[in-house]
Design a protein around this motif. Structure first.
Motif, mmCIF file in Angstrom:
data_model
loop_
_atom_site.group_PDB
_atom_site.id
_atom_site.type_symbol
_atom_site.label_atom_id
_atom_site.label_comp_id
_atom_site.label_asym_id
_atom_site.label_seq_id
_atom_site.Cartn_x
_atom_site.Cartn_y
_atom_site.Cartn_z
ATOM 1 N N ILE A 262 1.949 -11.558 -6.443
ATOM 2 C CA ILE A 262 0.949 -10.615 -5.930
ATOM 3 C C ILE A 262 -0.253 -10.543 -6.881
ATOM 4 C CG2 ILE A 262 0.505 -8.175 -5.487
ATOM 5 C CD1 ILE A 262 3.381 -7.944 -4.463
ATOM 6 N N ALA A 263 0.009 -10.546 -8.159
ATOM 7 C CA ALA A 263 -1.070 -10.498 -9.144
ATOM 8 C C ALA A 263 -1.969 -11.721 -9.039
ATOM 9 C CB ALA A 263 -0.490 -10.391 -10.551
ATOM 10 N N LEU A 264 -1.361 -12.886 -8.871
ATOM 11 C CA LEU A 264 -2.149 -14.112 -8.738
ATOM 12 C C LEU A 264 -2.987 -14.089 -7.464
ATOM 13 C CD1 LEU A 264 -2.877 -16.929 -9.725
ATOM 14 C CD2 LEU A 264 -0.834 -17.804 -8.541
ATOM 15 N N LEU A 265 -2.379 -13.659 -6.356
ATOM 16 C CA LEU A 265 -3.103 -13.584 -5.093
ATOM 17 C C LEU A 265 -4.232 -12.550 -5.176
ATOM 18 C CD1 LEU A 265 -3.329 -14.467 -2.141
ATOM 19 C CD2 LEU A 265 -1.691 -12.652 -1.555
ATOM 20 N N LEU A 266 -3.930 -11.421 -5.793
ATOM 21 C CA LEU A 266 -4.948 -10.380 -5.944
ATOM 22 C C LEU A 266 -6.106 -10.865 -6.803
ATOM 23 C CD1 LEU A 266 -5.637 -7.434 -5.286
ATOM 24 C CD2 LEU A 266 -4.409 -6.754 -7.362
ATOM 25 N N VAL B 111 4.606 -8.289 -15.865
ATOM 26 C CA VAL B 111 5.930 -7.847 -15.424
ATOM 27 C C VAL B 111 6.740 -9.064 -14.995
ATOM 28 C CG1 VAL B 111 7.201 -6.428 -13.765
ATOM 29 C CG2 VAL B 111 5.012 -5.623 -14.702
ATOM 30 N N ARG B 112 7.956 -9.179 -15.503
ATOM 31 C CA ARG B 112 8.772 -10.367 -15.234
ATOM 32 C C ARG B 112 9.524 -10.220 -13.922
ATOM 33 N NH1 ARG B 112 11.267 -12.252 -21.113
ATOM 34 N NH2 ARG B 112 9.219 -12.564 -22.147
ATOM 35 N N VAL B 113 8.726 -10.058 -12.902
ATOM 36 C CA VAL B 113 9.277 -10.034 -11.547
ATOM 37 C C VAL B 113 8.465 -11.043 -10.737
ATOM 38 C CG1 VAL B 113 9.698 -8.652 -9.477
ATOM 39 C CG2 VAL B 113 9.993 -7.636 -11.759
ATOM 40 N N GLY B 114 9.179 -12.001 -10.146
ATOM 41 C CA GLY B 114 8.481 -13.083 -9.470
ATOM 42 C C GLY B 114 7.524 -12.606 -8.399
ATOM 43 N N SER B 115 7.975 -11.658 -7.585
ATOM 44 C CA SER B 115 7.131 -11.189 -6.480
ATOM 45 C C SER B 115 5.860 -10.498 -7.003
ATOM 46 C CB SER B 115 7.924 -10.214 -5.604
ATOM 47 O OG SER B 115 8.379 -9.103 -6.359
#
Length: 207
Positions: free
Chosen positions: A141-145, A133-137
């Motif tokens: 979150i995906a990277l942190l998860l 999804v091209r949403v920065g936030s």
């Protein structure tokens, strides 16, 4: 002209020998026609044993085509037994890597608890969707998860390995345990319903 006297004893002995010869010949013929199933000095086999021998001779393949067909049938039957054993846990027909009390305990140890690694696949799919999804936030979150999931799997796997190794050393001090811990950790990466052999214990039920 001279006359020779033949002793009477010689005549009677010759006649006795001639009478004895046919009897000896008959006895020899009877020995030659003895049942091959019961050679001299051995008891006659039972009826069931004779039937088994005849059956085995009848089932013996006589041509290369029959022999290859028999081998295919045997392999197919062995694979079917192995498939059923993977579903039921029958130790007799399990693959070599799954046999033995050590491997069985390792499987039960993993199947009796929740393992974070078994949820890796659905979590990985979720993280992949969020990262697309091209949403920065959401990407952050995906990277942190992703990092959190990897860390939790590592910590949980180390804990399982330490506890399982301790239990194996206590329960099976004399049996070889090489490869049992990696075997169990690989099982944690599979979702419970997809594990083979099928789990034989419930969650929370200690092996």
């Amino acid at each position: 002209m001279r006359t020779y006297r033949v002793p009477l004893g010689f005549v009677f002995r010759s006649r006795a020998n001639e009478e004895k010869a046919p009897a000896d010949k008959a006895l020899a013929d009877s020995k030659l026609t003895r049942d091959p199933q019961a050679p001299k000095g051995r008891p006659t086999p039972k009826r069931s044993e004779a039937q088994t021998q005849r059956r085995s001779v009848a089932n013996t393949p006589t041509t290369r085509k029959e022999a290859s067909k028999r081998q295919r049938d045997d392999r197919r039957a062995a694979m079917e037994r192995q498939r059923q054993a993977l579903a039921s846990g029958d130790e007799r027909y399990l693959p070599v890597r799954d046999k033995g009390p050590v491997r069985k305990y390792a499987r039960d140890f993993v199947d009796s608890r929740f393992c974070i690694a078994e949820f890796f696949l659905p979590l990985a799919v979720l993280i992949l969707v969020l990262s697309m999804v091209r949403v920065g936030s959401l990407q952050n979150i995906a990277l942190l998860l992703w990092l959190v999931v990897i860390l939790m799997i590592v910590v949980d796997s180390v804990g399982i390995a330490v506890r399982l190794k301790k239990q194996l050393n206590t329960r099976f001090p004399e049996l070889p345990k090489k490869g049992a811990v990696p075997y169990a950790l690989m099982r944690t990466l599979q979702m419970r319903r997809l594990r083979l052999p099928k789990p034989q214990v419930k969650r929370g039920e200690r092996p």
